[in-house]
Motif scaffolding. Sequence first.
Motif, PDB file in Angstrom:
ATOM      1  N   LEU A 110      -1.749  39.396  -3.926  1.00 50.36           N
ATOM      2  CA  LEU A 110      -1.068  38.072  -3.636  1.00 50.36           C
ATOM      3  C   LEU A 110      -1.107  37.184  -5.064  1.00 50.36           C
ATOM      4  O   LEU A 110      -0.078  36.680  -5.386  1.00 50.36           O
ATOM      5  CB  LEU A 110      -1.524  36.984  -2.516  1.00 50.36           C
ATOM      6  N   GLY A 111      -2.473  37.389  -5.439  1.00 54.39           N
ATOM      7  CA  GLY A 111      -2.804  36.719  -6.702  1.00 54.39           C
ATOM      8  C   GLY A 111      -1.936  37.289  -7.883  1.00 54.39           C
ATOM      9  O   GLY A 111      -1.416  36.432  -8.727  1.00 54.39           O
ATOM     10  N   LEU A 112      -1.944  38.634  -8.061  1.00 51.75           N
ATOM     11  CA  LEU A 112      -1.236  38.960  -9.029  1.00 51.75           C
ATOM     12  C   LEU A 112       0.299  38.908  -8.941  1.00 51.75           C
ATOM     13  O   LEU A 112       0.905  38.898 -10.069  1.00 51.75           O
ATOM     14  CB  LEU A 112      -1.586  40.689  -9.182  1.00 51.75           C
ATOM     15  N   THR A 113       0.667  38.790  -7.771  1.00 53.94           N
ATOM     16  CA  THR A 113       2.242  38.585  -7.665  1.00 53.94           C
ATOM     17  C   THR A 113       2.474  37.214  -8.115  1.00 53.94           C
ATOM     18  O   THR A 113       3.408  37.130  -8.457  1.00 53.94           O
ATOM     19  CB  THR A 113       2.593  38.732  -6.089  1.00 53.94           C
ATOM     20  N   GLU A 114       1.838  36.379  -7.591  1.00 55.10           N
ATOM     21  CA  GLU A 114       1.872  34.986  -8.084  1.00 55.10           C
ATOM     22  C   GLU A 114       1.965  34.967  -9.494  1.00 55.10           C
ATOM     23  O   GLU A 114       2.730  34.318 -10.286  1.00 55.10           O
ATOM     24  CB  GLU A 114       1.034  34.054  -7.326  1.00 55.10           C
ATOM     25  N   ALA A 115       0.929  35.597 -10.340  1.00 52.48           N
ATOM     26  CA  ALA A 115       1.066  35.437 -11.765  1.00 52.48           C
ATOM     27  C   ALA A 115       2.060  35.839 -12.272  1.00 52.48           C
ATOM     28  O   ALA A 115       2.675  35.312 -13.137  1.00 52.48           O
ATOM     29  CB  ALA A 115      -0.262  36.388 -12.134  1.00 52.48           C
ATOM     30  N   ILE A 116       2.786  36.979 -11.885  1.00 54.54           N
ATOM     31  CA  ILE A 116       3.958  37.446 -12.447  1.00 54.54           C
ATOM     32  C   ILE A 116       5.224  36.784 -12.107  1.00 54.54           C
ATOM     33  O   ILE A 116       6.307  36.445 -12.636  1.00 54.54           O
ATOM     34  CB  ILE A 116       4.131  38.928 -11.842  1.00 54.54           C
ATOM     35  N   PHE A 117       5.083  36.083 -10.828  1.00 54.79           N
ATOM     36  CA  PHE A 117       6.296  35.387 -10.205  1.00 54.79           C
ATOM     37  C   PHE A 117       6.583  34.110 -11.170  1.00 54.79           C
ATOM     38  O   PHE A 117       7.749  33.734 -11.214  1.00 54.79           O
ATOM     39  CB  PHE A 117       6.138  35.055  -8.742  1.00 54.79           C
ATOM     40  N   PHE A 118       5.461  33.556 -11.800  1.00 55.96           N
ATOM     41  CA  PHE A 118       5.765  32.629 -12.499  1.00 55.96           C
ATOM     42  C   PHE A 118       6.662  32.674 -13.530  1.00 55.96           C
ATOM     43  O   PHE A 118       7.516  31.713 -14.248  1.00 55.96           O
ATOM     44  CB  PHE A 118       4.357  32.039 -12.906  1.00 55.96           C
ATOM     45  N   VAL A 119       6.675  34.042 -14.195  1.00 60.15           N
ATOM     46  CA  VAL A 119       7.597  34.213 -15.103  1.00 60.15           C
ATOM     47  C   VAL A 119       9.147  34.147 -14.532  1.00 60.15           C
ATOM     48  O   VAL A 119      10.039  33.634 -15.108  1.00 60.15           O
ATOM     49  CB  VAL A 119       7.340  35.719 -15.657  1.00 60.15           C
ATOM     50  N   VAL A 120       9.374  34.513 -13.482  1.00 59.53           N
ATOM     51  CA  VAL A 120      10.626  34.527 -12.928  1.00 59.53           C
ATOM     52  C   VAL A 120      10.930  33.064 -12.680  1.00 59.53           C
ATOM     53  O   VAL A 120      12.075  32.785 -13.033  1.00 59.53           O
ATOM     54  CB  VAL A 120      10.533  35.295 -11.104  1.00 59.53           C
ATOM     55  N   MET A 121      10.004  32.187 -11.922  1.00 61.82           N
ATOM     56  CA  MET A 121      10.352  30.831 -12.145  1.00 61.82           C
ATOM     57  C   MET A 121      10.733  30.248 -13.396  1.00 61.82           C
ATOM     58  O   MET A 121      11.689  29.184 -13.484  1.00 61.82           O
ATOM     59  CB  MET A 121       9.266  30.078 -11.161  1.00 61.82           C
ATOM     60  N   ALA A 122      10.046  30.668 -14.285  1.00 60.95           N
ATOM     61  CA  ALA A 122      10.308  30.059 -15.737  1.00 60.95           C
ATOM     62  C   ALA A 122      11.653  30.596 -16.331  1.00 60.95           C
ATOM     63  O   ALA A 122      12.476  29.854 -16.822  1.00 60.95           O
ATOM     64  CB  ALA A 122       9.278  30.683 -16.777  1.00 60.95           C
ATOM     65  N   TYR A 123      12.001  31.821 -15.781  1.00 62.26           N
ATOM     66  CA  TYR A 123      13.454  32.392 -16.311  1.00 62.26           C
ATOM     67  C   TYR A 123      14.403  31.478 -15.684  1.00 62.26           C
ATOM     68  O   TYR A 123      15.307  31.059 -16.081  1.00 62.26           O
ATOM     69  CB  TYR A 123      13.518  33.810 -15.941  1.00 62.26           C
ATOM     70  N   ASP A 124      14.317  31.194 -14.182  1.00 61.37           N
ATOM     71  CA  ASP A 124      15.167  30.220 -13.539  1.00 61.37           C
ATOM     72  C   ASP A 124      15.291  28.985 -14.376  1.00 61.37           C
ATOM     73  O   ASP A 124      16.572  28.472 -14.377  1.00 61.37           O
ATOM     74  CB  ASP A 124      14.560  30.076 -12.084  1.00 61.37           C
ATOM     75  N   ARG A 125      14.361  28.492 -14.777  1.00 64.00           N
ATOM     76  CA  ARG A 125      14.496  27.065 -15.447  1.00 64.00           C
ATOM     77  C   ARG A 125      15.151  27.261 -16.884  1.00 64.00           C
ATOM     78  O   ARG A 125      15.676  26.425 -17.186  1.00 64.00           O
ATOM     79  CB  ARG A 125      13.193  26.367 -15.696  1.00 64.00           C
ATOM     80  N   TYR A 126      14.905  28.504 -17.573  1.00 70.79           N
ATOM     81  CA  TYR A 126      15.450  28.842 -18.698  1.00 70.79           C
ATOM     82  C   TYR A 126      17.188  28.683 -18.652  1.00 70.79           C
ATOM     83  O   TYR A 126      17.845  28.425 -19.393  1.00 70.79           O
ATOM     84  CB  TYR A 126      14.858  30.010 -19.307  1.00 70.79           C
ATOM     85  N   VAL A 127      17.696  29.563 -17.455  1.00 76.27           N
ATOM     86  CA  VAL A 127      18.937  29.689 -17.324  1.00 76.27           C
ATOM     87  C   VAL A 127      19.582  28.538 -16.886  1.00 76.27           C
ATOM     88  O   VAL A 127      20.587  27.907 -17.256  1.00 76.27           O
ATOM     89  CB  VAL A 127      19.195  30.738 -16.132  1.00 76.27           C
ATOM     90  N   ALA A 128      18.677  27.308 -16.130  1.00 76.93           N
ATOM     91  CA  ALA A 128      19.397  26.317 -15.553  1.00 76.93           C
ATOM     92  C   ALA A 128      19.486  25.323 -16.498  1.00 76.93           C
ATOM     93  O   ALA A 128      20.396  24.440 -16.844  1.00 76.93           O
ATOM     94  CB  ALA A 128      18.230  25.473 -14.607  1.00 76.93           C
TER      95      ALA A 128
END
Length: 314
Positions: A110-128
Amino acid sequence: MWMLPGQNQSWVSEFILLGLSSDTTSNRFLFIFFFLLYLSSVLGSGLIIILICLDSRLHTPMYFFLCILSLLDMGYVTTIVPQMLVHLLAASKTISFAGCWLQMYVFGALGLTEAIFFVVMAYDRYVAICYPLHYTVILTWDLCMRLAAGTWTCGFLFSLIHTFLTMRLPYCGPNIINHYFCEGPSVQSLACMDTHLIEMVDLVISVFVVLTPISLIVASYICIALAILKIKSTQGRCKAFSTCASHLTVVTFFYAPAIYIYVIPKSSYSPECGKQVSLFYNVFTALLNPVVYSLRNKDIKVAFLKVMGHGRVA
């Protein structure tokens, strides 16, 4: 487990977790404090998940990712805190070898998933911010599901590698873990063989799931900053930055302690300091995330008021 050739060793079947304190009175206060903290974090994350599911206006990629983040927070704090609470009051602070293995794996996944998932959230903000008119075209639901599934797969796979290598080590001597849960470096220090190879594997995993995501997040926010600077109105700049502030806050509080625990050389690692840092990384961050996203997010506030029967309140 492995057997050392030519030796007649007694193998560890359970571990003893020293926990946070050996003082009974202190443990009682710690129990109350962390119980309230745990309850608040679970209720906060659960409330965000419920609001996003119930309010159709929040059915967007941004809130879909926030829902997953809240689910991850609930998961890994539940993997650690309930057992810690039991050990604060119980006389016996043991955990079975299998229980230690399972706790290490689930928490790591779960911790490693969250660490990688923050990149996905950053990409979301980048596109927005950088491509606002093409946001829904780029971030389709199919892509969102693929990104989410990919992060979960990577997290559980890398945690399996780390946990398998750690628990395959021979534990034939001391079984006292100077921690409040089965954390990788603390468990590895009890192995009765050289762990240099395991530490190298852990370092490679840490670089991939900590340093690489941080680099990608920094790169995305450089692009975001450049895009914000092109906005002429001050109000427009503030609005654009406010959409990223919450993500930046939780990323900072997540990665800073993670770097200390999993990236710095083991020779510089202090068990006592590690316990304190991991408390912030494991417990306080899970509470911080729903607080940051709810207090700074108007849509979440409106959804909450709507659910509470005050739908007309702006």
